[in-house]
Design an enzyme around this catalytic site. Structure first.
Site, short mmCIF file in Angstrom:
data_model
loop_
_atom_site.label_atom_id
_atom_site.label_comp_id
_atom_site.label_asym_id
_atom_site.label_seq_id
_atom_site.Cartn_x
_atom_site.Cartn_y
_atom_site.Cartn_z
N ASN A 153 0.81 -1.22 0.00
CA ASN A 153 0.00 0.00 0.00
C ASN A 153 0.84 1.27 0.00
OD1 ASN A 153 0.27 -1.51 2.61
ND2 ASN A 153 -0.17 0.52 3.42
N GLN A 181 -4.94 -4.23 -2.08
CA GLN A 181 -4.44 -3.31 -3.11
C GLN A 181 -4.43 -3.90 -4.51
OE1 GLN A 181 -3.95 -0.15 -2.91
NE2 GLN A 181 -3.69 0.26 -0.74
N SER A 199 -10.78 -4.70 0.60
CA SER A 199 -11.32 -3.49 1.22
C SER A 199 -12.05 -2.68 0.15
CB SER A 199 -10.16 -2.68 1.81
OG SER A 199 -10.63 -1.43 2.24
N CYS A 326 -1.61 5.27 8.30
CA CYS A 326 -1.76 4.85 9.69
C CYS A 326 -0.65 5.45 10.53
CB CYS A 326 -1.66 3.34 9.80
SG CYS A 326 -2.73 2.49 8.66
C1 LIG Z 1 -6.24 -0.15 3.22
C2 LIG Z 1 -5.55 -1.42 3.47
C3 LIG Z 1 -5.90 -2.22 4.57
C4 LIG Z 1 -6.95 -1.81 5.57
O1 LIG Z 1 -8.24 -1.78 5.00
P1 LIG Z 1 -9.39 -0.94 5.75
O2 LIG Z 1 -10.61 -1.25 4.93
O3 LIG Z 1 -8.98 0.49 5.69
O4 LIG Z 1 -9.48 -1.45 7.13
C5 LIG Z 1 -5.21 -3.39 4.75
N1 LIG Z 1 -4.23 -3.76 3.91
C6 LIG Z 1 -3.88 -3.03 2.85
C7 LIG Z 1 -2.80 -3.52 1.95
C8 LIG Z 1 -4.52 -1.83 2.60
O5 LIG Z 1 -4.15 -1.09 1.55
#
Ligand SMILES: *Cc1c(COP(=O)(O)O)cnc(C)c1O
Length: 378
Positions: A153, A181, A199, A326
Site C-alpha cells: 500500500n 491493493q 477493502s 496509519c
Molecule cells: C487499506 C488497506 C488495509 C486496511 O483496510 P481498511 O478497509 O482500511 O481497514 C489493509 N491492507 C492493505 C494492503 C490496505 O491497503
C-alpha cells in the site's frame, strides 16, 4: 486540490454513491428478517453484491464473507485460522508474514504470540519483494499459516502470490493474501490462495466495508472474532450494512468493467508523473523500481533533496503522503521503506504518490507545475 493518494483511499465512484443513496431510501429492512418483504429486499441486495464481489476474484458467492473492511478481514483470517486449528489440537504454532505488510497484519500476527503462537516476520529484498528462498527456509519448521500481501500500500510492489502460495501449501500451511491493493486493479484470482482480504474503499466503494474470501473446497475453517447472531455462516455476527455492501458490489462490477483500459491508462499517467519529477529532480529514484508495481503507484525518493514533510507544506494544492496513512501524526519514517533498506534520511525524502480513476493528464501537468515551484523554493 489534486488528489494523488489513491493507495490510501479512493473517492467513491458517482455510480456507487447513486446506488447507495437508492438503498438508504428504499432498502431499509434488516437483511436477516426473512419473514417480511423489506427484509427480503435487503437480503436480495446483499446477495447480488456478494455475487459481484465473488465474480471480481473468481470465487463462488458462498466463499465471500462481508466484514467492516480490510483490517477486520485480515484479523479474521489470521486470528480465526490460527485459533481454529489450535482448538482442533493442531500442534503447529508458526505463523509467517513479511516486514512490509500492512500494520493490521503485522499486529494481528504479533498479538498471537500471547496465545502461544510463534510469529516469524520475513525481511524483504531491496526491491520490496518477499524472497521465495526466505519463505522456503522459514517453512522448514511446520507452519500453520503464511500471510503475504498481493501489493504493498505504500510502494505498489506486487508479490508473486501463486509462487509464494505454492511454497506454503506444498508444506501444508494455509496461505492468506491481503489482496486489498491488487484486487480491482490487476487480474487476481482467489484460486491461488486459501483466504484473501478485500477493502471496498480501495476500489472506489465506500469506507467501512470489505470482504474475506474463505475457500470452500477444501473448506477453510475459522474461529469467529465476534460472538453474536451468527450471520455470515457463523463467521461474522452483526447486521450487514446493506447500502455499503450494495455500493461495494457495484464498485466491484465497475472495476471488472474498467480494468483492461484503466491499468494501461494509469501506468501512463504514473510514468508521466515520474518522468516529470525526474526532470525537476534528476536524482529521483523509484522505490521498488526493479519489481512489478501496481499501475497507478509511484513511490519516489528525491535523493539528496528536501524532506517530504517540508515539501508537503509547500504543496498544499496536492494530496499525497510521505508514509503510510496509519503512521501520519507519527513522524517516524516509513517502516516499509526502511525494511527495503532505505536509510532513515532517504525514507524521509520519499513521496508516496498514486493516481486513479479520476486523475487526468492535465492533473499530472498541474501537479508537476506545483512541484516545480516548490522544489525551486527549497
Ligand atoms: C487499506 C488497506 C488495509 C486496511 O483496510 P481498511 O478497509 O482500511 O481497514 C489493509 N491492507 C492493505 C494492503 C490496505 O491497503
Amino acid at each position: 486540490m489534486i488528489y494523488l493518494d489513491y493507495l490510501a483511499s479512493t473517492p467513491c465512484d458517482p455510480e456507487v454513491i447513486a446506488e447507495m443513496q437508492r438503498c438508504f431510501f428504499d432498502v431499509y429492512g434488516n437483511p436477516h428478517s426473512a419473514h417480511h418483504a423489506p427484509g427480503r429486499a435487503a437480503a436480495l441486495k446483499i446477495e447480488a453484491a456478494r455475487a459481484s464481489v465473488a465474480r471480481l476474484i473468481g470465487a463462488t458467492p458462498q466463499e465471500v464473507i462481508f466484514t467492516s473492511g480490510g483490517t477486520e478481514s485480515n484479523n479474521l483470517a489470521i486470528k480465526g485460522a490460527a485459533r481454529f486449528l489450535k482448538n482442533q489440537g493442531d500442534p503447529r504454532r508458526r505463523i509467517i508474514t513479511a516486514a512490509t505488510e500492512h500494520k493490521c497484519v503485522l499486529e494481528a500476527v504479533r498479538d498471537l504470540k500471547e496465545e502461544g503462537f510463534e510469529p516469524v516476520i520475513l525481511p524483504v529484498l531491496s526491491n520490496g519483494l518477499v524472497s521465495p528462498d526466505a519463505l522456503a527456509e522459514a517453512l522448514a519448521v511446520p507452519t500453520l499459516l503464511v500471510s503475504i500481501m498481493g501489493a504493498n500500500n505504500e510502494t505498489g510492489v506486487m508479490n508473486d502470490i501463486p509462487a509464494l502460495s505454492a511454497l506454503a501449501r506444498g508444506k501444508g500451511a494455509l496461505f492468506h493474501c491481503d489482496a486489498s491493493q491488487v484486487i480491482g486493479k490487476v487480474p487476481f484470482t482467489c484460486e491461488d490462495v486459501d483466504l484473501a482480504s478485500i477493502s471496498s474503499h480501495k476500489i472506489y466503494g465506500p469506507q467501512g466495508v470489505g470482504a474475506l474470501y474463505v475457500q470452500r473446497r477444501p473448506r477453510i475453517r475459522l474461529a469467529p472474532l465476534f460472538s453474536g447472531g451468527g450471520q455470515e455462516r457463523g463467521l461474522r455476527s452483526g447486521t450487514l450494512p446493506v447500502a455499503l455492501i450494495a455500493g461495494f458490489g457495484l464498485a466491484s462490477v465497475l472495476c471488472l468493467t474498467h480494468m483492461a483500459t484503466e491499468a494501461p491508462r494509469l501506468a501512463a499517467l504514473r510514468d508521466a508523473l515520474f518522468n516529470g519529477l525526474q526532470a525537476l529532480w534528476p536524482q529521483s529514484i523509484i522505490n521498488g523500481q526493479e519489481a512489478a508495481r501496481l499501475p497507478g503507484a509511484l513511490n519516489i525518493c528525491l535523493k539528496n533533496g528536501p524532506e517530504a514533510q517540508g515539501l508537503m507544506v509547500l504543496t498544499p494544492e496536492l494530496a499525497y503522503s510521505s508514509a503510510s496513512a496509519c503512521m501520519s501524526g507519527d513522524v517516524a519514517p516509513s517502516y516499509v521503506l526502511r525494511a527495503m533498506g532505505l536509510s532513515e534520511a532517504d525514507a524521509g525524502r520519499s513521496l508516496r504518490l498514486s493516481v486513479g480513476r479520476f486523475t487526468s493528464s492535465s492533473d499530472i501537468s498541474r501537479a508537476l507545475d506545483v512541484f516545480d515551484r516548490a522544489l525551486r523554493a527549497t
